[in-house]
Design an enzyme around this catalytic site. Structure first.
Site, PDB file in Angstrom:
ATOM      1  CG  ASP A   1      14.456 -41.801  57.667  1.00 42.33           C
ATOM      2  OD1 ASP A   1      13.216 -41.747  57.789  1.00 42.33           O
ATOM      3  OD2 ASP A   1      15.106 -42.855  57.809  1.00 42.33           O
TER       4      ASP A   1
ATOM      5  CG  ASP B   1      15.734 -47.024  57.694  1.00 42.96           C
ATOM      6  OD1 ASP B   1      15.085 -46.324  56.895  1.00 42.96           O
ATOM      7  OD2 ASP B   1      15.428 -47.155  58.887  1.00 42.96           O
TER       8      ASP B   1
END
Length: 164
Positions: free
Chosen positions: A142, A124
């Site tokens: 995401d 991430d």
């Protein structure tokens, strides 16, 4: 009997969406991973509201429920089951908007699943913040998954299929 050729011919645009989302996610993650390796930086300050920081997520979405190896294998199995379920839902649906939304979710889920298989974690890197408040660090998958789910909810809430 419907052949694979007929399925591909009828749904090629949705398979293209899945492929584009998957490779967009993989490309951004690989670029960020290499950037942080090459420059040995912890954070790249983009503007007052956005930073890029590489975080290896071993938990679920947005780093929730960081896991040990046993939980990791269960999580990977569950993600795989969800992707299979989405494919079945995709082929059952006749609604093009719904198929597009499911395609986004599948493309994003495949991107994160690929990372779990390769790295045992999901990279991430997008850090949205305002002053000292930071949202969870996330990635392109995401975003795509969230957008696809919002579209599915929108379709379900505002479609006329429930009116009598």
């Amino acid at each position: 009997m419907v052949s694979l050729k007929d399925i591909l011919k009828k749904n090629w645009i949705f398979f293209l969406v899945i492929i584009i989302m998957f490779f967009a996610d993989r490309a951004t993650k690989e670029y960020v991973r290499i950037f942080f390796l090459d420059y040995k930086a912890d954070t790249y300050f983009f503007n007052p509201f956005l930073n890029f920081v590489l975080v290896w997520n071993t938990g679920m979405a947005f780093g929730l429920f960081e896991s040990d190896s046993h939980t990791y294998h269960i999580l990977t199995f569950l993600i795989t089951c969800i992707i299979v379920f989405l494919f079945f839902w995709f082929f059952k649906s006749h609604n093009r908007f719904e198929k597009f939304s499911i395609s986004l979710v599948i493309g994003g889920a495949l991107g994160n699943l690929c990372d779990r298989i390769i790295y045992n974690a999901v990279p991430d890197f997008i850090d949205l913040h305002y002053l000292d408040f930071h949202w969870f660090v996330f990635n392109v998958s995401d975003i795509v998954i969230t957008f696809g789910i919002i579209l599915l909810l929108f379709n379900d809430l505002f479609s006329k299929k429930y009116e009598q």
